[in-house]
Design an enzyme around this catalytic site. Structure first.
Site, PDB file in Angstrom:
ATOM      1  NE  ARG A 160      -2.573   0.999   3.562  1.00  0.00           N
ATOM      2  CZ  ARG A 160      -3.332   0.861   4.644  1.00  0.00           C
ATOM      3  NH1 ARG A 160      -4.629   0.609   4.502  1.00  0.00           N
ATOM      4  NH2 ARG A 160      -2.818   0.947   5.860  1.00  0.00           N
TER       5      ARG A 160
ATOM      6  CD  GLU B 235     -12.137   5.971   4.021  1.00  0.00           C
ATOM      7  OE1 GLU B 235     -11.422   5.818   5.030  1.00  0.00           O
ATOM      8  OE2 GLU B 235     -11.747   5.734   2.867  1.00  0.00           O
TER       9      GLU B 235
ATOM     10  CE  LYS C 256      -2.821   4.581   7.352  1.00  0.00           C
ATOM     11  NZ  LYS C 256      -4.256   4.783   7.596  1.00  0.00           N
TER      12      LYS C 256
END
Length: 449
Positions: free
Chosen positions: A193, A331, A295
């Site tokens: 990620r 989210e 992220k």
């Protein structure tokens, strides 16, 4: 205070000193012995155990190669509460982590966990012993990582991360098993990620092997900070940032990869408390084509305004909708969301505006293995309000039940007593996997000794 005893073969100081030897003399002799061992370790190519037993006077621990190979350690003792190990005399250097050593021909040496109240541990920053750093230039590759004493870092005021937000972070945990060994949960997923996020943010990234090896090195160097079984975990925070100075808008000329750790307590230490969410339909967390799916650090600062307003009104957090139709779930501020109806579990599909959570991915696989039908697709607010059960997932909380949702003044309750049946089942299976309490048939955990 928790103590861990290991058996080590060595020469007894009592053979060369009388019982009446002055304490200061013994301390001086012991320190000289440590220094000789440290010099020997350096001249001998820096053996792997030196990572765990560094000089008190050195601030960093260089690697001869970017791969630390820490899983191959044989001499270093684990922090098992009961385990006894025989260690060869070439590993007799005294660590700054050790106290109260008592020597004999085959002597016991007592190691202590960090001197903190493990029962009072929350989810807050606690400084530990070591951090890991590795650098590279623009267009280059990361190499020569090292462990350093944990502390403040220096950054140029013109660093890319400070001026243009060129930075990413990750989050994962290490758990202590009953036998003293440590478990990491899917660290390669965090590495992948970060690579994906680095490409989006025009940054170089450590390879998967470099990332995982750095995590292992950092955890082992701070292993006394891993809580006892059942008391919590060691939270691991890898960072990737543009540390080089840049004035105009452009990728930074230098990058720093850094890992620090902090012990954290169990999230539901006082019992399961369902969270209460408010649906936000004016402010948005992410937009199509933006950075919501990686992220990056800026994603989190952007939710603070709506989150603060929600908490001021008595809510736990905010649930965001898509910014185009304003009716599809995305989210929560830092968690993915799941909606349960009968035997079906639905969660918003990953399409660039939602972070691909590793706990989310794991829960999907666990749910399918438990016989649930799981769908990754657009989920509407109407479906949410009609659900049997709602829960969130994330690294910190693992699984958190949602007690109520408020949307445009209408409040729907899903239960105030704790976990729903589905969330409880999935939480139980996943946490037992993470802690090594059941067989890991998924091959998700990495064990360190």
């Amino acid at each position: 205070m928790r103590r861990i005893t290991h058996t080590i073969r060595g020469k007894s100081p009592s053979q060369s000193h009388s019982k009446k030897t002055d304490k200061r003399v013994r301390k001086k002799l012991k320190r000289k012995k440590e220094e000789r061992m440290e010099r020997s370790a350096v001249s001998g190519g820096l053996q792997p155990n030196y990572l765990l037993y560094p000089s008190r006077t050195s601030s960093s621990l260089p690697f001869s190669d970017h791969r630390t190979r820490l899983p191959n350690f044989s001499p270093p003792p684990s922090l098992s509460l009961k385990l006894q190990k025989q260690v060869s005399s070439c590993f007799k250097a005294v660590s700054p982590f050790k106290r109260g050593a008592a020597f004999s021909d085959t002597h016991s040496e007592t190691l202590e966990l960090a001197d903190i109240d493990w029962d009072d541990l929350g989810f807050a920053y606690v400084p530990t012993d070591y951090m890991y750093t590795m650098k590279c230039t623009k267009g280059g590759n990361f190499s020569k990582g090292e462990l350093q004493r944990f502390g403040n870092i220096e950054l140029n005021p013109s660093a890319g991360v400070l001026n243009y937000g060129q930075g990413l972070f990750e989050g994962l945990k290490a758990y202590r098993k009953e036998d003293g060994n440590l478990l990491l949960f899917r660290p390669e997923e965090n590495a992948m990620r970060m690579i994906m996020g680095a490409e989006r943010m025009c940054m170089p990234s450590p390879t998967i092997d470099q990332f995982v090896d750095a995590v292992k090195a950092t955890v082992l160097a701070n292993k006394r900070w891993v809580p006892p079984p059942g008391k919590g975990s060691l939270y691991i925070r890898p960072l990737l940032m543009g540390s080089g100075a840049v004035l105009g808008l452009a990728p930074a000329p230098e990058y720093t990869f850094l890992i620090y750790v902090s012990p954290v307590g169990n999230y539901f230490k006082e019992g399961v408390a369902p969270i209460h969410l408010i649906v936000e339909n004016e402010l948005h967390r992410a937009t199509p084509g933006g950075t919501g799916g990686v992220k990056t650090i800026g994603n989190y600062a952007a939710v603070l305004k709506a989150q603060s307003a929600a908490k001021a009104r008595g809510f736990s957090d905010v649930l965001y909708l898509d910014c185009v139709h304003k009716k599809y779930l995305e989210e929560v501020s830092s968690c993915n969301i799941f909606v349960v109806k009968g035997n079906s579990i639905s969660t918003p599909a990953i399409k660039g505006t939602i972070l691909p959570g590793i706990t989310r991915k794991s829960i999907i696989d666990v749910a399918r293995s438990q016989g649930f039908q799981v769908e990754e697709r657009p989920v509407t607010v109407d479906e949410l309000l009609d659900a049997d059960e709602v829960f969130c997932t994330g690294t910190a909380v693992v699984v958190s039940p949602v007690g109520s949702i408020t949307y445009k003044g209408k409040r729907v309750s899903y239960g105030e007593e704790g976990f729903g049946a589905v969330a409880q089942q999935l939480y139980s299976v996943l946490t037992k996997l993470q802690m090594g309490l059941i067989e890991d048939k998924m091959n998700w955990t990495v064990e360190l000794s």
